[in-house]
Design a protein around this motif. Structure first.
Motif, PDB file in Angstrom:
ATOM      1  N   ALA A 131       0.807  -1.217   0.000  1.00  0.00           N
ATOM      2  CA  ALA A 131       0.000   0.000   0.000  1.00  0.00           C
ATOM      3  C   ALA A 131       0.842   1.269   0.000  1.00  0.00           C
ATOM      4  O   ALA A 131       0.397   2.302  -0.491  1.00  0.00           O
ATOM      5  CB  ALA A 131      -0.947   0.012   1.191  1.00  0.00           C
ATOM      6  N   SER A 132       2.045   1.193   0.569  1.00  0.00           N
ATOM      7  CA  SER A 132       2.960   2.334   0.581  1.00  0.00           C
ATOM      8  C   SER A 132       4.374   1.770   0.585  1.00  0.00           C
ATOM      9  O   SER A 132       4.735   0.974   1.465  1.00  0.00           O
ATOM     10  CB  SER A 132       2.714   3.212   1.806  1.00  0.00           C
ATOM     11  OG  SER A 132       3.553   4.344   1.794  1.00  0.00           O
ATOM     12  N   ALA A 133       5.156   2.159  -0.398  1.00  0.00           N
ATOM     13  CA  ALA A 133       6.476   1.562  -0.637  1.00  0.00           C
ATOM     14  C   ALA A 133       7.475   1.879   0.472  1.00  0.00           C
ATOM     15  O   ALA A 133       7.353   2.859   1.195  1.00  0.00           O
ATOM     16  CB  ALA A 133       7.022   2.045  -1.968  1.00  0.00           C
ATOM     17  N   GLY A 134       8.471   1.000   0.559  1.00  0.00           N
ATOM     18  CA  GLY A 134       9.558   1.173   1.507  1.00  0.00           C
ATOM     19  C   GLY A 134       9.608   0.030   2.497  1.00  0.00           C
ATOM     20  O   GLY A 134       8.726  -0.830   2.525  1.00  0.00           O
ATOM     21  N   VAL A 136       4.125   9.155  14.068  1.00  0.00           N
ATOM     22  CA  VAL A 136       4.949   8.557  15.111  1.00  0.00           C
ATOM     23  C   VAL A 136       5.509   7.199  14.697  1.00  0.00           C
ATOM     24  O   VAL A 136       6.656   6.883  14.983  1.00  0.00           O
ATOM     25  CB  VAL A 136       4.112   8.404  16.406  1.00  0.00           C
ATOM     26  CG1 VAL A 136       4.881   7.691  17.486  1.00  0.00           C
ATOM     27  CG2 VAL A 136       3.621   9.754  16.895  1.00  0.00           C
ATOM     28  N   VAL A 137       4.707   6.390  14.021  1.00  0.00           N
ATOM     29  CA  VAL A 137       5.076   5.005  13.735  1.00  0.00           C
ATOM     30  C   VAL A 137       6.030   4.893  12.547  1.00  0.00           C
ATOM     31  O   VAL A 137       6.112   5.789  11.705  1.00  0.00           O
ATOM     32  CB  VAL A 137       3.824   4.123  13.496  1.00  0.00           C
ATOM     33  CG1 VAL A 137       2.930   4.125  14.735  1.00  0.00           C
ATOM     34  CG2 VAL A 137       3.043   4.561  12.271  1.00  0.00           C
ATOM     35  N   ALA A 138       6.752   3.766  12.507  1.00  0.00           N
ATOM     36  CA  ALA A 138       7.692   3.496  11.420  1.00  0.00           C
ATOM     37  C   ALA A 138       7.013   2.847  10.228  1.00  0.00           C
ATOM     38  O   ALA A 138       7.479   2.976   9.090  1.00  0.00           O
ATOM     39  CB  ALA A 138       8.819   2.593  11.914  1.00  0.00           C
ATOM     40  N   ALA A 168      -5.685   4.099   5.666  1.00  0.00           N
ATOM     41  CA  ALA A 168      -4.322   3.718   6.040  1.00  0.00           C
ATOM     42  C   ALA A 168      -3.362   3.876   4.865  1.00  0.00           C
ATOM     43  O   ALA A 168      -2.248   4.391   5.021  1.00  0.00           O
ATOM     44  CB  ALA A 168      -4.283   2.283   6.558  1.00  0.00           C
ATOM     45  N   ALA A 169      -3.776   3.455   3.682  1.00  0.00           N
ATOM     46  CA  ALA A 169      -2.906   3.534   2.508  1.00  0.00           C
ATOM     47  C   ALA A 169      -2.628   4.982   2.120  1.00  0.00           C
ATOM     48  O   ALA A 169      -1.476   5.363   1.862  1.00  0.00           O
ATOM     49  CB  ALA A 169      -3.537   2.791   1.339  1.00  0.00           C
ATOM     50  N   ILE A 170      -3.650   5.783   2.099  1.00  0.00           N
ATOM     51  CA  ILE A 170      -3.495   7.177   1.675  1.00  0.00           C
ATOM     52  C   ILE A 170      -2.594   7.947   2.640  1.00  0.00           C
ATOM     53  O   ILE A 170      -1.661   8.634   2.227  1.00  0.00           O
ATOM     54  CB  ILE A 170      -4.877   7.852   1.533  1.00  0.00           C
ATOM     55  CG1 ILE A 170      -5.634   7.229   0.350  1.00  0.00           C
ATOM     56  CG2 ILE A 170      -4.737   9.359   1.372  1.00  0.00           C
ATOM     57  CD1 ILE A 170      -7.099   7.570   0.299  1.00  0.00           C
ATOM     58  N   VAL A 171      -2.854   7.810   3.937  1.00  0.00           N
ATOM     59  CA  VAL A 171      -2.060   8.559   4.914  1.00  0.00           C
ATOM     60  C   VAL A 171      -0.625   8.027   4.979  1.00  0.00           C
ATOM     61  O   VAL A 171       0.324   8.799   5.102  1.00  0.00           O
ATOM     62  CB  VAL A 171      -2.740   8.570   6.292  1.00  0.00           C
ATOM     63  CG1 VAL A 171      -1.889   9.311   7.308  1.00  0.00           C
ATOM     64  CG2 VAL A 171      -4.123   9.210   6.202  1.00  0.00           C
ATOM     65  N   ALA A 172      -0.445   6.719   4.868  1.00  0.00           N
ATOM     66  CA  ALA A 172       0.911   6.158   4.868  1.00  0.00           C
ATOM     67  C   ALA A 172       1.715   6.710   3.694  1.00  0.00           C
ATOM     68  O   ALA A 172       2.884   7.075   3.852  1.00  0.00           O
ATOM     69  CB  ALA A 172       0.865   4.634   4.826  1.00  0.00           C
ATOM     70  N   GLU A 205       1.189   9.571   2.163  1.00  0.00           N
ATOM     71  CA  GLU A 205       1.438  10.989   2.445  1.00  0.00           C
ATOM     72  C   GLU A 205       2.600  11.164   3.417  1.00  0.00           C
ATOM     73  O   GLU A 205       3.404  12.079   3.271  1.00  0.00           O
ATOM     74  CB  GLU A 205       0.190  11.642   3.040  1.00  0.00           C
ATOM     75  CG  GLU A 205      -0.920  11.861   2.054  1.00  0.00           C
ATOM     76  CD  GLU A 205      -2.183  12.392   2.715  1.00  0.00           C
ATOM     77  OE1 GLU A 205      -2.248  12.482   3.962  1.00  0.00           O
ATOM     78  OE2 GLU A 205      -3.127  12.728   1.979  1.00  0.00           O
ATOM     79  N   GLN A 206       2.684  10.286   4.421  1.00  0.00           N
ATOM     80  CA  GLN A 206       3.732  10.368   5.438  1.00  0.00           C
ATOM     81  C   GLN A 206       5.018   9.645   5.023  1.00  0.00           C
ATOM     82  O   GLN A 206       5.999   9.670   5.760  1.00  0.00           O
ATOM     83  CB  GLN A 206       3.216   9.772   6.754  1.00  0.00           C
ATOM     84  CG  GLN A 206       2.077  10.537   7.375  1.00  0.00           C
ATOM     85  CD  GLN A 206       2.521  11.886   7.901  1.00  0.00           C
ATOM     86  OE1 GLN A 206       3.625  12.038   8.394  1.00  0.00           O
ATOM     87  NE2 GLN A 206       1.651  12.878   7.789  1.00  0.00           N
ATOM     88  N   ARG A 207       4.947   8.956   3.871  1.00  0.00           N
ATOM     89  CA  ARG A 207       6.090   8.203   3.340  1.00  0.00           C
ATOM     90  C   ARG A 207       6.576   7.136   4.312  1.00  0.00           C
ATOM     91  O   ARG A 207       7.777   6.995   4.567  1.00  0.00           O
ATOM     92  CB  ARG A 207       7.213   9.139   2.945  1.00  0.00           C
ATOM     93  CG  ARG A 207       6.771  10.067   1.838  1.00  0.00           C
ATOM     94  CD  ARG A 207       7.842  10.960   1.386  1.00  0.00           C
ATOM     95  NE  ARG A 207       7.245  11.830   0.360  1.00  0.00           N
ATOM     96  CZ  ARG A 207       7.932  12.621  -0.402  1.00  0.00           C
ATOM     97  NH1 ARG A 207       9.233  12.662  -0.301  1.00  0.00           N
ATOM     98  NH2 ARG A 207       7.331  13.369  -1.285  1.00  0.00           N
ATOM     99  N   ILE A 208       5.615   6.378   4.833  1.00  0.00           N
ATOM    100  CA  ILE A 208       5.958   5.235   5.679  1.00  0.00           C
ATOM    101  C   ILE A 208       5.420   3.969   5.036  1.00  0.00           C
ATOM    102  O   ILE A 208       4.348   3.979   4.425  1.00  0.00           O
ATOM    103  CB  ILE A 208       5.434   5.391   7.128  1.00  0.00           C
ATOM    104  CG1 ILE A 208       3.924   5.558   7.167  1.00  0.00           C
ATOM    105  CG2 ILE A 208       6.123   6.551   7.828  1.00  0.00           C
ATOM    106  CD1 ILE A 208       3.345   5.595   8.562  1.00  0.00           C
ATOM    107  N   PRO A 209       6.155   2.866   5.131  1.00  0.00           N
ATOM    108  CA  PRO A 209       5.715   1.608   4.519  1.00  0.00           C
ATOM    109  C   PRO A 209       4.395   1.125   5.119  1.00  0.00           C
ATOM    110  O   PRO A 209       4.158   1.281   6.332  1.00  0.00           O
ATOM    111  CB  PRO A 209       6.844   0.633   4.862  1.00  0.00           C
ATOM    112  CG  PRO A 209       8.015   1.481   5.199  1.00  0.00           C
ATOM    113  CD  PRO A 209       7.458   2.738   5.786  1.00  0.00           C
ATOM    114  N   ALA A 210       3.575   0.536   4.273  1.00  0.00           N
ATOM    115  CA  ALA A 210       2.311  -0.036   4.736  1.00  0.00           C
ATOM    116  C   ALA A 210       1.964  -1.273   3.924  1.00  0.00           C
ATOM    117  O   ALA A 210       2.133  -1.295   2.703  1.00  0.00           O
ATOM    118  CB  ALA A 210       1.178   0.985   4.624  1.00  0.00           C
ATOM    119  N   VAL A 211       1.479  -2.286   4.643  1.00  0.00           N
ATOM    120  CA  VAL A 211       0.956  -3.503   4.028  1.00  0.00           C
ATOM    121  C   VAL A 211      -0.434  -3.714   4.611  1.00  0.00           C
ATOM    122  O   VAL A 211      -0.607  -3.748   5.835  1.00  0.00           O
ATOM    123  CB  VAL A 211       1.855  -4.726   4.312  1.00  0.00           C
ATOM    124  CG1 VAL A 211       1.256  -5.984   3.699  1.00  0.00           C
ATOM    125  CG2 VAL A 211       3.257  -4.499   3.774  1.00  0.00           C
TER     126      VAL A 211
END
Length: 104
Positions: free
Chosen positions: A7-10, A49-51, A64-68, A70-76
């Motif tokens: 959902a968000s790379a990294g 706050v979260v990694a 969750a996907a959209i905000v992750a 935007e914040q450039r944090i990985p999400a699955v």
């Protein structure tokens, strides 16, 4: 290893923090991996706050996907039973590009 939808790379690692609702927000610390069923706008401050983020439901257009992204944090997302399989505090690595979650 658990699998879900990228959902968000990294990639990021940290202790898993199982959050069942707003009553658990105070337990979240900088660098934690947020693990929950889903998020909604009241959860947005946690993303600063979260990694990384792991949810049991959701897709590319979920909160969750959209905000992750935007914040450039990985999400699955869509990781079946993540809140029961992952242990609170266990070392967890989220690969938001591959859609995988590794845990100790």
């Amino acid at each position: 290893m658990l699998h879900g939808r990228p959902a968000s790379a990294g990639t990021a690692s940290g202790p898993a923090r199982i959050v069942r609702g707003p009553e658990d927000f105070g337990r979240v610390r900088r660098g934690d991996v947020l693990v929950c069923r889903f998020t909604d706008p009241t959860w947005t401050p946690l993303f600063g706050v979260v990694a990384a983020v792991v949810t049991e439901v959701g897709g590319q257009l979920s909160h969750a996907a959209i905000v992750a992204r935007e914040q450039r944090i990985p999400a699955v997302l869509g990781v079946t039973d993540a809140t029961s399989v992952l242990t609170d505090g266990s070392r967890t690595t989220v690969d938001g590009t591959a859609g995988t979650v590794r845990h100790d």
